[in-house]
Design a protein around this motif. Structure first.
Motif, PDB file in Angstrom:
ATOM      1  N   ARG A   1       2.453   2.011  -3.341  1.00  0.00           N
ATOM      2  CA  ARG A   1       1.566   2.464  -4.411  1.00  0.00           C
ATOM      3  C   ARG A   1       1.574   3.970  -4.537  1.00  0.00           C
ATOM      4  O   ARG A   1       1.274   4.515  -5.593  1.00  0.00           O
ATOM      5  CB  ARG A   1       0.148   1.978  -4.153  1.00  0.00           C
ATOM      6  CG  ARG A   1       0.042   0.507  -4.430  1.00  0.00           C
ATOM      7  CD  ARG A   1      -1.327   0.099  -4.818  1.00  0.00           C
ATOM      8  NE  ARG A   1      -2.045   1.089  -5.603  1.00  0.00           N
ATOM      9  CZ  ARG A   1      -3.237   0.859  -6.088  1.00  0.00           C
ATOM     10  NH1 ARG A   1      -3.810  -0.288  -5.906  1.00  0.00           N
ATOM     11  NH2 ARG A   1      -3.859   1.792  -6.771  1.00  0.00           N
TER      12      ARG A   1
ATOM     13  N   ARG B   1     -10.862   4.798   1.635  1.00  0.00           N
ATOM     14  CA  ARG B   1     -10.564   4.693   0.201  1.00  0.00           C
ATOM     15  C   ARG B   1      -9.330   5.458  -0.231  1.00  0.00           C
ATOM     16  O   ARG B   1      -9.011   5.504  -1.402  1.00  0.00           O
ATOM     17  CB  ARG B   1     -11.762   5.201  -0.604  1.00  0.00           C
ATOM     18  CG  ARG B   1     -13.016   4.415  -0.302  1.00  0.00           C
ATOM     19  CD  ARG B   1     -14.139   4.891  -1.159  1.00  0.00           C
ATOM     20  NE  ARG B   1     -15.417   4.401  -0.629  1.00  0.00           N
ATOM     21  CZ  ARG B   1     -16.578   4.749  -1.141  1.00  0.00           C
ATOM     22  NH1 ARG B   1     -16.620   5.560  -2.174  1.00  0.00           N
ATOM     23  NH2 ARG B   1     -17.688   4.280  -0.629  1.00  0.00           N
TER      24      ARG B   1
ATOM     25  N   VAL C   1      -4.892   1.525  -0.251  1.00  0.00           N
ATOM     26  CA  VAL C   1      -5.395   0.173  -0.457  1.00  0.00           C
ATOM     27  C   VAL C   1      -5.291  -0.638   0.831  1.00  0.00           C
ATOM     28  O   VAL C   1      -4.535  -0.305   1.730  1.00  0.00           O
ATOM     29  CB  VAL C   1      -4.633  -0.531  -1.597  1.00  0.00           C
ATOM     30  CG1 VAL C   1      -4.955   0.131  -2.904  1.00  0.00           C
ATOM     31  CG2 VAL C   1      -3.155  -0.545  -1.343  1.00  0.00           C
ATOM     32  N   HIS C   2      -6.051  -1.694   0.861  1.00  0.00           N
ATOM     33  CA  HIS C   2      -6.018  -2.695   1.952  1.00  0.00           C
ATOM     34  C   HIS C   2      -6.398  -2.130   3.307  1.00  0.00           C
ATOM     35  O   HIS C   2      -6.043  -2.696   4.333  1.00  0.00           O
ATOM     36  CB  HIS C   2      -4.638  -3.352   2.053  1.00  0.00           C
ATOM     37  CG  HIS C   2      -4.324  -4.215   0.885  1.00  0.00           C
ATOM     38  ND1 HIS C   2      -5.201  -5.167   0.426  1.00  0.00           N
ATOM     39  CD2 HIS C   2      -3.257  -4.275   0.065  1.00  0.00           C
ATOM     40  CE1 HIS C   2      -4.678  -5.769  -0.623  1.00  0.00           C
ATOM     41  NE2 HIS C   2      -3.507  -5.239  -0.868  1.00  0.00           N
TER      42      HIS C   2
ATOM     43  N   HIS D   1      -1.646   5.123   6.309  1.00  0.00           N
ATOM     44  CA  HIS D   1      -2.665   4.952   5.271  1.00  0.00           C
ATOM     45  C   HIS D   1      -2.888   6.265   4.535  1.00  0.00           C
ATOM     46  O   HIS D   1      -3.221   7.275   5.131  1.00  0.00           O
ATOM     47  CB  HIS D   1      -3.943   4.484   5.965  1.00  0.00           C
ATOM     48  CG  HIS D   1      -5.059   4.199   5.038  1.00  0.00           C
ATOM     49  ND1 HIS D   1      -5.057   3.120   4.205  1.00  0.00           N
ATOM     50  CD2 HIS D   1      -6.219   4.853   4.811  1.00  0.00           C
ATOM     51  CE1 HIS D   1      -6.163   3.116   3.501  1.00  0.00           C
ATOM     52  NE2 HIS D   1      -6.886   4.165   3.853  1.00  0.00           N
TER      53      HIS D   1
ATOM     54  N   ASP E   1      -6.025   6.823  -5.940  1.00  0.00           N
ATOM     55  CA  ASP E   1      -7.244   6.158  -5.542  1.00  0.00           C
ATOM     56  C   ASP E   1      -8.283   7.236  -5.338  1.00  0.00           C
ATOM     57  O   ASP E   1      -8.417   7.794  -4.264  1.00  0.00           O
ATOM     58  CB  ASP E   1      -7.013   5.385  -4.259  1.00  0.00           C
ATOM     59  CG  ASP E   1      -5.654   4.713  -4.304  1.00  0.00           C
ATOM     60  OD1 ASP E   1      -5.523   3.770  -5.064  1.00  0.00           O
ATOM     61  OD2 ASP E   1      -4.743   5.195  -3.609  1.00  0.00           O
TER      62      ASP E   1
ATOM     63  N   HIS F   1     -15.117  -1.468  -3.156  1.00  0.00           N
ATOM     64  CA  HIS F   1     -14.917  -1.053  -1.764  1.00  0.00           C
ATOM     65  C   HIS F   1     -16.191  -1.167  -0.957  1.00  0.00           C
ATOM     66  O   HIS F   1     -16.137  -1.393   0.228  1.00  0.00           O
ATOM     67  CB  HIS F   1     -14.298   0.339  -1.663  1.00  0.00           C
ATOM     68  CG  HIS F   1     -14.799   1.304  -2.664  1.00  0.00           C
ATOM     69  ND1 HIS F   1     -16.072   1.767  -2.633  1.00  0.00           N
ATOM     70  CD2 HIS F   1     -14.188   1.867  -3.737  1.00  0.00           C
ATOM     71  CE1 HIS F   1     -16.231   2.597  -3.653  1.00  0.00           C
ATOM     72  NE2 HIS F   1     -15.126   2.669  -4.337  1.00  0.00           N
TER      73      HIS F   1
ATOM     74  N   ALA G   1       0.827  -1.208   0.000  1.00  0.00           N
ATOM     75  CA  ALA G   1       0.000   0.000   0.000  1.00  0.00           C
ATOM     76  C   ALA G   1       0.861   1.257   0.000  1.00  0.00           C
ATOM     77  O   ALA G   1       0.580   2.220  -0.708  1.00  0.00           O
ATOM     78  CB  ALA G   1      -0.935  -0.007   1.208  1.00  0.00           C
TER      79      ALA G   1
ATOM     80  N   ASN H   1     -10.963  -7.272  -4.836  1.00  0.00           N
ATOM     81  CA  ASN H   1     -10.341  -6.136  -5.503  1.00  0.00           C
ATOM     82  C   ASN H   1     -10.780  -4.822  -4.871  1.00  0.00           C
ATOM     83  O   ASN H   1     -11.898  -4.685  -4.401  1.00  0.00           O
ATOM     84  CB  ASN H   1     -10.736  -6.150  -6.975  1.00  0.00           C
ATOM     85  CG  ASN H   1      -9.865  -5.220  -7.777  1.00  0.00           C
ATOM     86  OD1 ASN H   1      -9.901  -4.003  -7.571  1.00  0.00           O
ATOM     87  ND2 ASN H   1      -9.069  -5.774  -8.655  1.00  0.00           N
ATOM     88  N   GLU H   2      -9.846  -3.849  -4.875  1.00  0.00           N
ATOM     89  CA  GLU H   2     -10.145  -2.560  -4.265  1.00  0.00           C
ATOM     90  C   GLU H   2     -11.324  -1.855  -4.939  1.00  0.00           C
ATOM     91  O   GLU H   2     -11.926  -0.953  -4.362  1.00  0.00           O
ATOM     92  CB  GLU H   2      -8.921  -1.642  -4.305  1.00  0.00           C
ATOM     93  CG  GLU H   2      -7.786  -2.064  -3.410  1.00  0.00           C
ATOM     94  CD  GLU H   2      -8.111  -1.943  -1.919  1.00  0.00           C
ATOM     95  OE1 GLU H   2      -8.924  -1.085  -1.551  1.00  0.00           O
ATOM     96  OE2 GLU H   2      -7.563  -2.746  -1.143  1.00  0.00           O
ATOM     97  N   ARG H   3     -11.603  -2.257  -6.154  1.00  0.00           N
ATOM     98  CA  ARG H   3     -12.724  -1.616  -6.857  1.00  0.00           C
ATOM     99  C   ARG H   3     -14.035  -1.809  -6.100  1.00  0.00           C
ATOM    100  O   ARG H   3     -14.891  -0.955  -6.091  1.00  0.00           O
ATOM    101  CB  ARG H   3     -12.874  -2.222  -8.249  1.00  0.00           C
ATOM    102  CG  ARG H   3     -11.964  -1.633  -9.285  1.00  0.00           C
ATOM    103  CD  ARG H   3     -12.470  -1.999 -10.680  1.00  0.00           C
ATOM    104  NE  ARG H   3     -12.760  -3.425 -10.812  1.00  0.00           N
ATOM    105  CZ  ARG H   3     -11.853  -4.343 -11.116  1.00  0.00           C
ATOM    106  NH1 ARG H   3     -10.614  -3.995 -11.323  1.00  0.00           N
ATOM    107  NH2 ARG H   3     -12.185  -5.607 -11.224  1.00  0.00           N
TER     108      ARG H   3
END
Ligand code: NA
Ligand code: NA
Lengths: 113, 967, 164, 539, 137, 89
Positions: free
Chosen positions: B775, D112, D115-116, D157, D380, D32, B772, D28-30
């Motif tokens: 990215r 959002r 990711v993850h 994050h 994102d 959410h 993450a 997949n992150e899509r």
């Protein structure tokens, strides 16, 4: 042997601590590696030193625990090694991320004069 | 229930009021008015219910653990205050209906006002001191909101903050004081406390308790030296001032002193503290009031002064003084509320409250003027008005205090009277003379119902002033009895007591007041004077602001001094504490009697010389020669692995070796993104003295840390093997019950498998985090260009793509080897995995070996080529690895065993013989999966950065790197 | 055949390796070893684009290996002698040796033999030619090295690998 | 006798997040929305589990209300034992409550920006719950690492410059603290030969003096690790920086994490040093450290101008109060301390969530949104907020802010006051009725009062500047998913106030066994493994 | 020391001991070369003997020793030999090439590499000015 | 005799490692360090073998084997880094 490993560990720990107190992220990661070696060894030797008695109970019949090294610290160190590796990886990425964003490799993300 | 309704009613109404629409001015007023009125009716009814002991009480469970119940308790004193609060509350509501502008969002106003009324009622109706403090602080909060109601004005904000800071701090002190009281008598119940006066007064903690309670009361009642907040609270809308600063909020302080009077008073400390504060307040307030130009300012200071008077009476500590105090509390509430409202009318009608501009208002506001003049007269203590009677009583008590020898108190009392007359004259002067033309608005008499509250209150002043015994007499008696009990003294509420010293003092005060006013006007230019003589230097507002600023500045300074935002000092502190704390609190001196040396091996020592020197070398090189440091750390790692091997830990050695390799690759992948550091020698810089000192300090700490570590491990090592530890169990059960002879592995996948589960979770988490983080990775500008090694004109491979290097370049021959190694490493991984349960190996080593096999291919052929030929999907490896481990563990549930219980399936097959398949093996497969997935995800995510940066447009990544080669 | 057994020689070697590792020739181990030895190359196939190495003329290979072994031992002592006694005047040089061998496996084996022989290090095949850059620890006669490598090493390897 | 299914409930708070966290990696992150819903379902199921455990322990479903789970079917102290008692259940409830609130708050935007998020969130829960449940020191280390690793990820994050600076500090300090943890555990194992906390308490009696000294060193070093995590002065400077830099939902979760250090200290210290040969050891360290922390927090909150740092120092104050309360060594203080912990944790968490909404008043909403997009949405892109301004949004913010401020500063009438009152009452109550009061009690009371006062001044300053001084504050765009969690948390505080009696009674029942190692030893000894090895039972 | 060590017959222990001595001597000489030789292109030849003969001798010693000790054929040390054969050449090639081009690049930047001082360099890579590349060819 | 020979082997290997360490420490060039580190790996492999001889146990073999197989990886990574500026392109 006890003295040797104690002194060596002391040196590793001391060197690691010295590096942890330095301002550059790479010095800190090096310090983390060294301290992590010292600490892993420390956990390990807390099961005392044993030569040629790995905790493999291959023999048949009843087992005399005195003939084997203490397996517990070894299991703990194994876990610690893997966790240490993981955290090193994480620190590394944060280190380069910080370098990219902040424009410096100082641990505070800015140069202090 | 009725008692509860008294408090609950206003709070519920407050909530309802808050929900009404902004323009519901009438509905709001009706709501508030009805609540106050019904409260009044209920309270009146309750008067008849005050039984033989004069108390109505109701208890609810609240915090039994602390012996704390909600107690609603009404006696004469509480009743009188409740009547005041609700009565004046009702009048204020009526007044406010007309005072507030239609544009104001009144729901908020009435909501706050009702909440305040509820809190105030809570204070007076508390039968429990803690509960009293709760409502006490609620009055602070709600009054804060009321004072700051017009929060777009800076003075309102400041006034509110100031009032809140002072009163809430006082409340905190009161809380502690009350706690001490409770501690002394073993209960917070008011009844118990009031009954234990002797115990309290003789207690060691009496003085601190008294100081704390007094702080609470004095701050609330705006007593010296905390009086400064009250004038600034005048920024509130006038109805608020009329309510808070005549009858309620400030009266809470004196109420508390009255409430606790039986328990606390009667000691020299009480007299000194309470009376002392009261005298100062009384004089300062009265004197300052004379020099105010703001109508409300004058009233505020006069309030301070009158509260000081009440405080003095309470401080005197005689029963008669208490009677006077209660009486004056009522009187002050009536005339001061009416004066505030009158001032409000003047402000409302003329648009200003500045007495320098206000003149001759009698002409346009005759009715209001009359009322105000009567009320002022009451304030000045003119006979036939209520103020006169209580002031008279005050003078009598003042005389009693000093007896024959000491006239100080009496002089103070008369002075206060003189000042009081002077500022009352100052107030009523606005009605006389010629009305100026430059008033912001042309005044007219206000609406009927806006005047009504003033009328009613002035009527009260008159009635009480003329027929005190008939009007207030019984109620006063009830109130006083509830405080004094049996000890109620004889007192007379007559207007006329014959010619006596108090009357003389009253007359002196009246005459002196008129004279002083005249003198000040004539000689001193009172009307335009810009400062208060003697006291002018003290500016409460400025002092408060300065205090706050200084507080915040010194806190900032202290924060910097005692804390840090930098990392290095924090780490230094941690290390220092690591060394110091155990030394200080355990005092491990006894450990220094070291037993004899263990056995010594030169060979082992030789090995560790390498480790130690490499560690020191790494520390030495890490700043400017990262690659050298990395290699030296590698040397340490090799030594550590060998030491594990030497000391009977083959599993550790294998794992450490693999981790070593992967760590090296990992750090090298990261090193690409760290721009070079140039040595100071190359830059011609010498380190400063401070830097050298810092290094010396760190060096000392590091050496100490090393020594301590060495010492502790040496001591621990020589203490011999731990006996009776749990490890024997593992050794004896591993094979028989755990199904494996490698005890370390059985520990990992069986005995302590939940550790392993957590550990692979850590790996998974870190891998996901790294992914993450990368990215959104932004390289430093210096790292952006393609490395110099790939852009020079010397190396024929410089411009080649990775796969060109393999197919036609220098990697052609090495690739044959490296590709051959892939299946071999795979087989070795399988080997370590399969044997792990019985011999050194297991999922970790296997996973790491497998990852290394893949990484070698990445190094050889580059990311793109490998990924176009192999879809690895490390995410899935991680997820499925974790799932496999969990599902294996949960399998045991089906048979009624705990999570992770292992079992071994035994099969006997032809030819192959006995086959053991432990479930731990499947668990280990999960471990393998996560290790592979996590390692590869981390490494490939890092590797992708190179690809990404190569794809950057030419403008950002200069094709030829002009910078120095990194290593 | 090639689909399920991409490189039989490798698989055989892996099986042997497995048995050596497990130090057992129990049927179960053979079965397991075989399974692993067959699946490993299969799984690695996509990353190993080269066709498997031809396995021809084992005798030539054996002779070559034996000869190299002798040469290795001999060179070992030479190098040791130089390290211990002749620290000055060592003629370390890069030389260029034109090669005819093309097969990557052949080249790999050649590099293995050369690098295993102390005193010589294979640097690379120089770009744009098939010439080998070699570093010699103590060079006396450059032509001797060229001849030796071309005849004693390269020739047998061409026989084994480059035989069309 | 096979294990009843109820027994597995003890494990659920660890296992559910692990399985769900792993599963979320695969989505997949899509998607959410799907990820969020799964995450929410798991978090809510944890809430239910916590409630169930609360009831089970309190109704003494297990003897003495202590449930034991022998993982991998190995008897204590050999295997890793999970242990649930009333205190654990309360902590689990607290953590799942905060998690639900943070998660819902994070729904529309914060989850959002990288990711993850959802996987890391679940793993964080796993670590937190594991740390509450485990009775094994090394296992505790592992769960701490799980928790920390996930928190590293979550703190960073969607990182920007501020966040990565703070994250670096947070990570390095905690890495060093983890080393302390390991050293401490190793020393304890070296001297006592066990890792099970309860077993350790039982073994203290049999240790020789030198071993006891070494063990104490080990425990002190361990304590330093926890004290670092619970931000004791001078180990906690990382905290305000990290709190103010982390995204609001993450910061809210971190408030809880700070408390875990204190939780472990309470457990460990009371277990080891309530009685036996080392009775009373180290309480002074906690007391003095706690008081110093309290003082520093007071200074810090006074000095703070930005709300994030205020919240951070509020957490420091609460840590200091707790540490001092534990170090005071008075049994009756523990349940009040627990009440205080719950109340302050919820309030500070709610405050941290609120700050972000309040900040929107300062800058017009749209600009703020744009700024966020610019700062975070490079890759994102978060979806456009769909909600409209809720009428009275400003009123909500003001009211919520006031509630938070009241609880944090301990002013009546909310739970913060009850906690502080209880604290004072118990402090005074420790000396028998009518007796004098010693200096340290005075100091502690004074510091708690001053910290409250400092909080009042600082929060009032901020509140007045934000809500009152701002000219025409724009009605902020609040979404239901942002308002709901804050409201819920504050309602919990209101509930705590109203139900203070029962709550305190429950906490008293929770705290009482903590200082009775014998109780836990008995339970461990009585806990049998399931008979017969599975090897024989199966197949 | 393990007791059965002394029970090994002389025909086993003697060759093992000799091989071990040979191996360890070679290993030591190799490492000595690494330290003693004046520049990199010479130093790289030192470890080569460690890897080949040094390792080889010790491996053979190990094989004999364990075979005798366990009274069965223990030859898994062959695997180590095989792995070294597969990895050592790659390492040598890559290190050598790295060194060469680093020197060449340093030369391009106008910074004389340390190797240059010796003058004993070949003509394949133009480190030296003494002999030209073409004349040799 | 045999045990003496084994001890000598151990001693020489450790001395060799010490020498490698000196080169690792002194450099002067990066390739020197890489070479020293690689040699250190090889010596470590020999030490593992020698420990096996010393303790007459085969469990030391796997470590030696693992070093022989994967010890070169970090060397390759280092050379790749020096040669190309990147480990994985
Ligand atoms: Na098992
Ligand atoms: Na060679």
């Amino acid at each position: 042997m006890e003295a040797v490993i104690a002194i060596a560990m002391g040196i590793m720990f001391g060197a690691g601590v010295w590096l942890l107190l330095r301002p550059r992220t790479f010095q800190v990661i090096t310090g983390l590696l060294l301290v992590s070696y010292a600490v892993n060894l420390f956990i390990f030797i807390m099961g005392r030193l044993t030569l040629n008695r790995p905790p493999l109970t291959l023999a048949e019949g009843t087992i005399d625990p005195a003939l084997y090294a203490d397996p517990m610290p070894q299991a703990l160190v194994l876990t610690a090694i893997v966790i240490g590796f993981a955290t090193t990886a994480l620190y590394l990425v944060v280190m380069i991320g910080a370098r990219g964003l902040t424009g410096t490799d100082h641990v505070d993300g800015k140069e202090t004069h | 229930m009725l008692l509860l309704s008294l408090i609950a009613g206003p709070f519920i109404a407050s909530l309802v009021a808050a929900l009404l629409p902004t323009d519901a001015r009438n509905r709001e007023s009706w709501l508030a008015g009805i609540v106050a009125l019904s409260g009044l009716l209920v309270t009146s009814y309750l008067y008849t219910q005050l039984g033989a002991d004069g108390v109505v009480q109701r208890e609810f469970d609240w915090l039994p653990a602390f012996g704390l119940n909600l107690v609603l308790r009404m006696d004469g004193l509480a009743w009188l205050f409740a009547m005041l609060i609700q009565g004046i509350g009702l009048l204020v509501v009526i007044y406010a209906r007309y005072y507030m502008s239609p544009k104001d969002p009144v729901p908020r106003f009435f909501s706050f006002l009702l909440a305040f009324m509820g809190s105030m009622l809570g204070v007076v109706l508390s039968g429990n001191l803690i509960q009293l403090v709760v409502f006490w602080e609620l009055t602070s909060v709600t009054s804060f909101l009321l004072i700051g109601y017009w929060h777009h004005r800076a003075d309102a904000r400041r006034g509110a903050r100031m009032a809140f800071t002072v009163t809430a701090s006082g409340g905190l002190c009161l809380l502690i004081g009350v706690l001490l009281l409770g501690h002394m008598v073993g209960s917070y119940s008011l009844d118990v406390v009031l009954a234990s006066g002797d115990v309290i007064r003789e207690h060691d903690l009496y003085l601190p308790m008294l100081v704390l309670v007094a702080l609470g009361a004095l701050t609330k009642s705006a007593q010296f030296p905390f009086h400064f907040w009250l004038p600034h609270a005048m920024a509130a809308p006038t109805p608020v001032s009329a309510f808070l600063h005549s009858a309620t909020m400030v009266k809470a302080g004196v109420f508390l002193l009255m409430r606790l009077w039986p328990a606390l008073s009667g000691t020299p400390e009480w007299t000194w503290i309470i009376m002392g504060a009261g005298v100062c307040t009384m004089l300062i307030g009265a004197f300052t009031a004379i020099f105010q130009h703001d109508l409300k300012g004058l009233l505020a200071y006069s309030t301070i002064s009158h509260l000081g008077l009440i405080t003095v009476l309470l401080g005197i500590g005689t029963p008669l003084a208490l009677v006077a105090a209660v009486f004056h509390t009522f009187n002050h509430a009536t005339f001061k509320a009416s004066l505030f409202m009158a001032a409000g009318i003047i402000d409302h009608e003329t648009g200003t409250r500045d007495m320098r501009h206000l003149r001759g208002l009698y002409a346009s506001l005759p009715y209001t003027a009359t009322l105000a003049i009567v009320a002022s007269a009451a304030m000045a203590g003119v006979p036939l008005l209520n103020g006169f009677i209580s002031k008279e009583m005050f003078f009598a008590e003042a005389l009693a205090v000093g007896s024959a020898r000491n006239w100080g108190m009496s002089i103070a009392a008369v002075l206060m009277g003189i000042f009081g007359v002077a500022y009352s004259l100052r107030f009523i002067y606005v009605f006389f003379g010629r009305q100026p033309d430059d008033l912001p608005r042309q005044p007219h008499e206000p609406p009927r119902w806006m005047r009504f509250p003033v009328e009613f209150l002035v009527l009260c002043c008159l009635v009480v002033g003329i027929i005190p015994g008939l009007s207030i007499g019984p109620f006063l008696s009830a109130a006083v009895t509830s405080v004094l009990g049996e000890a109620v003294p004889y007192y007379s509420l007559a207007v006329w007591h014959g010619f006596n010293l108090p009357l003389a003092m009253s007359l002196l005060a009246l005459a002196g007041g008129v004279a002083l006013y005249a003198w000040l006007r004539a000689r001193y230019g009172l009307i335009q004077s810009t400062y208060v003589p003697f006291l002018g230097r003290f500016n409460g507002k400025q002092a408060y602001e300065n205090t706050m600023l200084r507080l915040s500045a010194s806190a900032s300074l202290l924060e910097k001094l005692l804390g840090t935002r930098r990392l290095q000092p924090q780490l230094l502190l941690m290390i220092v504490l690591l060394l110091a704390v155990p030394t200080l609190i355990v005092r491990p001196v006894s450990l220094l009697a070291l037993p004899a040396n263990g056995e010594f091996s030169w060979l082992f020592a030789g090995l560790w010389v390498i480790g130690a020197v490499c560690a020191l070398g790494a520390a030495w090189q890490a700043k400017y020669h990262r690659l050298a440091a990395l290699s030296l750390v590698g040397g340490v790692g090799i030594t550590v692995s060998l030491a594990f091997l030497w000391l009977s830990a083959p599993d550790l050695a294998l794992t450490q070796l693999m981790v070593e390799t992967i760590t090296t690759v990992l750090i090298l992948l990261g090193l690409r993104w760290l721009p070079p550091r140039i040595t100071p020698r190359e830059l011609n810089i010498t380190p400063s003295r401070r830097a050298r000192l810092r290094r010396a300090r760190d060096m000392v700490v590091a050496v100490c840390a090393g020594l301590a570590m060495a010492l502790v491990s040496y001591v621990a090592l020589l203490r011999g093997p731990s006996t009776g530890g749990i490890s024997d169990f593992f050794l004896t059960r591993a094979l028989s019950e755990g199904g494996g002879s490698n005890v370390v592995n059985v520990l990992l996948v069986d005995f302590r498998s939940i550790d392993t589960l957590g550990e692979i979770a850590v790996l998974a988490i870190v891998a996901l985090t790294v992914y993450a983080l990368l990215r959104r990775f932004r390289p430093a500008p210096e790292s952006l260009p393609i490395p110099a090694q790939q852009t020079n004109s010397v190396d024929p491979a410089a411009g080649q793509t990775p796969i060109q290097q393999v197919e036609i370049g220098y990697l052609k021959v090495p690739s044959v080897y490296l590709r051959l190694l892939l299946p071999i490493m795979g087989v070795i991984a399988a080997y370590f995995f399969i044997r792990g349960h019985n011999l050194p190996g297991g999922g970790f080593v296997a996973g790491l070996t497998f990852s290394v096999a893949i990484i070698v291919q990445y190094m050889l052929a580059g990311t793109q080529w490998v990924e176009s030929h192999l879809r690895l999907q490390p995410h899935r490896w991680i997820a499925f690895g974790l799932w496999i481990a969990c599902v294996t563990g949960m399998g045991a549930w089906l048979l009624g065993y705990p999570f992770l219980t292992s079992h071994t399936a035994h099969y006997t097959l032809p030819v192959l013989g006995e086959i053991h398949l432990p479930s731990a093996f499947v668990f280990d497969l999960g471990v393998f999966g996560v290790v592979v997935g996590a390692t590869l995800l981390i490494l490939t995510a890092l590797a992708h950065q190179s690809v990404r940066s190569h794809r950057l447009p030419a403008t950002t990544a200069a094709p030829v790197a002009a910078h120095k080669e990194i290593f | 055949m090639t689909r399920w057994l991409p490189s039989p020689v490798l698989s055989a070697a892996l099986l042997v390796m497995w048995l050596l590792l497990s130090q057992s020739i129990a049927p179960a181990q053979i079965l397991l070893g075989a399974a692993i030895a067959l699946s490993a190359p299969l799984l690695a196939r996509s990353l190993r684009p080269l066709a498997p190495a031809p396995f021809r003329k084992p005798w030539v290979l054996a002779r070559l290996l034996f000869m190299s072994m002798v040469e290795i031992v001999r060179s070992c002592f030479n190098v040791s002698r130089i390290i211990l006694f002749k620290s000055k005047g060592v003629e370390s040089q890069f030389i260029r040796i034109p090669l005819d061998l093309k097969d990557p496996y052949g080249l790999a084996l050649l590099s293995c033999l050369i690098n295993s022989t102390p005193g010589t290090v294979w640097v690379e095949q120089l770009p744009g030619s098939n010439d080998l850059a070699l570093h010699v620890f103590d060079l006396h006669d450059e032509q001797w090295w060229i001849d030796t490598i071309k005849t004693r090493y390269e020739q047998p390897l061409i026989e084994i690998f480059d035989h069309e | 006798m096979p294990l009843s299914w109820v027994q597995h409930l003890i494990l659920a708070p660890i296992l559910v997040p692990l399985i769900v966290g792993a599963g979320l990696v695969l989505i997949n992150e899509r998607h959410h929305q799907r990820k969020f819903l799964i995450n929410l379902a798991a978090t809510l199921s944890m809430l239910c589990t916590a409630v169930a455990l609360l009831l089970l322990t309190d109704q003494e479903h297990w003897p003495a209300g202590i449930g034991v789970y022998l993982s991998a079917n190995w008897a204590a102290p050999f295997g890793v034992v999970l242990l649930v008692d009333r205190l654990t259940a309360v902590m689990l409830l607290l953590s799942s409550m905060l998690a639900s609130a943070s998660l819902i708050f994070a729904m529309t935007r914060w989850s959002r920006i990288g990711v993850h998020f959802h996987s890391l969130f679940q793993f964080l829960m796993m670590g937190i719950n594991g740390a509450f449940l485990t009775n094994d020191l090394f296992n505790l280390f592992v769960f701490f690492e799980v928790m920390l690793a996930a928190s590293y990820g979550l703190v960073l994050h969607g990182y920007n410059t501020t966040r990565i600076r703070a994250g670096m500090q947070y990570i390095v300090v905690n890495l060093l603290a983890s080393f302390f943890f390991l050293i401490g555990v190793a020393l304890i194992y070296a001297t006592a030969g066990t890792l099970n906390m309860t077993d350790l308490a039982g073994r203290l009696e049999g240790l020789n003096p030198e071993d006891l000294v070494l063990l104490k060193i080990g425990v002190v070093i361990l304590a330093l690790a926890f004290l670092t995590k619970s931000a004791m002065w001078p180990l906690g400077f990382w905290l305000p920086t990290t709190y103010s830099a982390a995204s609001p939902p993450v910061a809210a979760m971190m408030v809880l994490m700070t408390k875990i250090g204190v939780y472990v200290l309470i457990r460990l210290w009371l277990l080891l040093f309530s009685e036996g040969p080392a009775a009373g050891f180290g309480f002074d360290l906690l007391l003095v450290g706690g008081l110093a922390t309290l003082a520093f927090g007071t200074i810090g909150i006074l000095a703070s101008q930005e709300p994030g740092r205020m919240a951070g120092y509020a957490a420091v104050i609460s840590s200091g109060t707790l540490l001092a309360a534990v170090g005071y060594g008075e049994p009756a203080l523990i349940n009040v301390a627990l009440f205080y912990m719950i109340s302050s944790t919820i309030a500070v968490a709610a405050f941290l969530l609120l700050i972000e909404l309040v900040e929107r008043i300062r800058v017009p909403g749209a600009a703020m949104l744009a700024l966020t997009m610019e700062a975070f949405g490079l890759e994102d892109k978060p979806g456009e907020p769909v909600g409209k301004a809720i009428p009275g949004a400003l009123a909500f913010l003001g009211l919520a802010f006031a509630c938070c401020a009241l609880i944090i500063t301990g002013l009546p009438p909310l739970s913060g006051f009850i906690a502080k009152f209880g604290l004072f009452h118990t402090l005074l109550d420790t000396s028998s009725v009518g007796a004098g009061i010693d200096l340290i009690t005075w100091i502690m009371i004074a510091l708690v009062v001053l910290s409250g006062l400092a909080g009042i001044i600082s929060l009032m300053r901020f509140g007045v500047r934000t809500f009152w001084a701002a000219q025409n504050p724009a009605a902020p765009h609040l979404q239901r998913s942002e308002v709901m969690p804050i409201t819920a948390l504050l309602l919990v505080c209101v509930l705590l106030t109203a139900q203070a009696g029962p709550t305190l009674a429950y906490l008293e029942r929770s705290a009482e066994p903590l200082r009775q190692p014998a109780l836990y030893l008995d339970r461990l000894e009585a806990s049998q493994t399931v008979d017969g090895s599975l090897t024989e039972a199966a197949l | 020391m393990t007791p059965e060590l002394d029970t090994l017959p002389v025909w086993v222990s003697l060759p093992v001991a000799l091989l071990l001595l040979l191996g360890s001597t070679i290993v030591l000489i190799g490492a000595l070369g690494l330290v003693k030789l004046p520049h990199f292109f010479q130093r790289i030849h030192g470890p080569a003997i460690t890897i080949t003969l040094g390792t080889g001798a010790i491996l053979v010693a190990s094989m004999i020793y364990f075979s005798a000790l366990q009274s069965r054929l223990v030859i898994h040390e062959v695997l180590i030999t095989a792995f070294i054969m597969l990895t050592a050449p790659v390492v040598a090639m890559l290190i050598m090439r790295t060194a060469v081009y680093r020197d060449l690049r340093a030369r391009e930047r106008g910074k004389a590499p340390p190797t240059d001082q010796n003058g004993k360099v070949g003509e394949v890579y133009p480190f030296s000015t003494k002999k030209s590349f073409s004349t040799k060819k | 005799m045999l045990s003496l020979a084994i001890d000598i082997t151990l001693l020489s290997v450790i001395l060799a490692m010490l020498l490698c360490m000196i080169r690792l420490l002194l450099g002067p060039t990066a390739q020197d360090r890489v070479l020293a580190l690689d040699t250190l790996w090889m010596c470590a492999m020999l030490l593992a073998l020698a420990l096996g001889l010393r303790f007459a146990s085969v469990i030391y073999f796997e470590a030696a084997m693992l070093i022989a197989l994967t010890g070169f990886v970090s060397t390759v990574a280092l050379t790749k880094f020096l040669m190309r500026g990147e480990v994985i392109e």
